[in-house]
Design an enzyme around this catalytic site. Structure first.
Site, PDB file in Angstrom:
ATOM      1  N   HIS A   1       6.694  -2.538  -0.789  1.00 28.45           N
ATOM      2  CA  HIS A   1       5.915  -1.467  -0.156  1.00 28.45           C
ATOM      3  C   HIS A   1       6.174  -1.407   1.344  1.00 28.45           C
ATOM      4  CE1 HIS A   1       3.497  -5.023   0.660  1.00 28.45           C
ATOM      5  NE2 HIS A   1       2.836  -4.333   1.576  1.00 28.45           N
TER       6      HIS A   1
ATOM      7  N   ASP B   1       3.590  -0.652   4.527  1.00 29.06           N
ATOM      8  CA  ASP B   1       2.128  -0.705   4.639  1.00 29.06           C
ATOM      9  C   ASP B   1       1.477   0.678   4.765  1.00 29.06           C
ATOM     10  OD1 ASP B   1       1.925  -3.497   4.447  1.00 29.06           O
ATOM     11  OD2 ASP B   1       2.436  -3.731   6.566  1.00 29.06           O
TER      12      ASP B   1
END
Ligand code: SIN
Length: 278
Positions: free
Chosen positions: A104, A106
């Site tokens: 990911h 953030d």
């Protein structure tokens, strides 16, 4: 003014594509202009930079983050009393999940996702608990011209609902009635400081490609997630107590490895606000 002949810090790359260790700086002390410029330059070039053996207080951690911009407040996670800008990254024998255990960038579900995050490690497990980082410049640049052209016209929806709903219930957060961020971002974004292009979809927050049929979107995202996770685009950081990682969410993704259960790993994160991707 930067003195190129006499650098203030030493920058030791971990891999050609991403990651560098920074030596010769004490982050508990105010940084002079040259040291700041060199750290900023290394951050932009290497996408994630690492510091070892730093003894900093919460206030010094926050002050270091503020050198790079205003601080971001997490939309879901609780923070220590009096420190809304601190995100606690903690795992122990009672944890059912950990923060960041999938690729990911953030809070990419925000309209203006964070520029970067600074994680300071307070307690490490006896072994394990590494974090992997992947260069989204390298991932983009490894695609064919035809794929790059195809992706450059696309946008995708990034959503926080499925990630955050109920996530912090065990820590006393009741999010009934709360709305989590959702945003549409380009699949390929241009870094506002370097001008380089980076892939900007991730398997945690990205839900679908806009204007595509469900199966088309799933197939394309599936291909991109596999591509993004190629080892050639990655580095892996082995934490020690008092290590710091500062990553650029605009051009890097990361993945926290939970291979140390039931041991304790405890870190604090300060996150710097970013701009709307373009
Ligand atoms: C995070 O995604 O901020 C957590 C990273 C880590 O714990 O290594």
């Amino acid at each position: 003014m930067q003195d190129m002949e006499n650098p203030a810090i030493q920058v030791r790359p971990l891999t050609p594509n991403i990651g560098a260790e920074i030596h010769g700086v004490d982050l508990s002390k105010p940084l002079d202009g040259q040291t700041f410029e060199e750290i900023h330059g290394a951050f932009l070039e290497h996408q994630v930079i690492f510091f070892r053996d730093q003894k900093i207080t919460l206030e010094q951690h926050i002050a270091f983050g503020r050198l790079f911009g205003e601080l971001h407040i997490h939309p879901a996670a609780p923070s220590p009393e009096g420190y809304p800008e601190i995100l606690v990254v903690h795992a122990d024998e009672d944890s059912k999940r950990i923060t960041g255990e999938a690729w990911h960038s953030d809070v990419s579900c925000a309209e203006e996702p964070p520029l970067g995050s600074i994680l300071y490690m307070h307690q490490v497990p006896p072994s394990g608990g590494d974090t992997m980082f992947a260069s989204m410049y390298a991932a983009y640049e490894a695609l064919s011209d035809a794929m790059q052209r195809f992706l450059s016209g696309l946008t995708a929806i990034h959503d926080g609902e499925h990630v955050y709903r109920g996530r912090y219930r065990d820590e006393g957060v009741d999010d009934t009635g709360k709305t989590y961020p959702s945003a549409e971002h380009p699949v390929v974004r241009t870094h506002p400081e370097t001008g380089r292009k980076a892939l900007y979809v991730n398997s945690t927050f990205t839900k679908r490609i806009v204007d595509m049929k469900r199966k088309e979107s799933a197939a394309l995202l599936g291909f991109l997630y596999e591509h993004i996770a190629s080892p050639e685009f990655q580095c892996r950081f082995n934490w020690r107590q008092n290590s710091i990682a500062f990553w650029d969410n605009r051009c890097a993704q990361h993945y926290a490895i939970w291979d140390y259960y039931p041991n304790v790993r405890h870190a604090l994160r300060v996150t710097v606000k970013g701009d709307r991707p373009f």
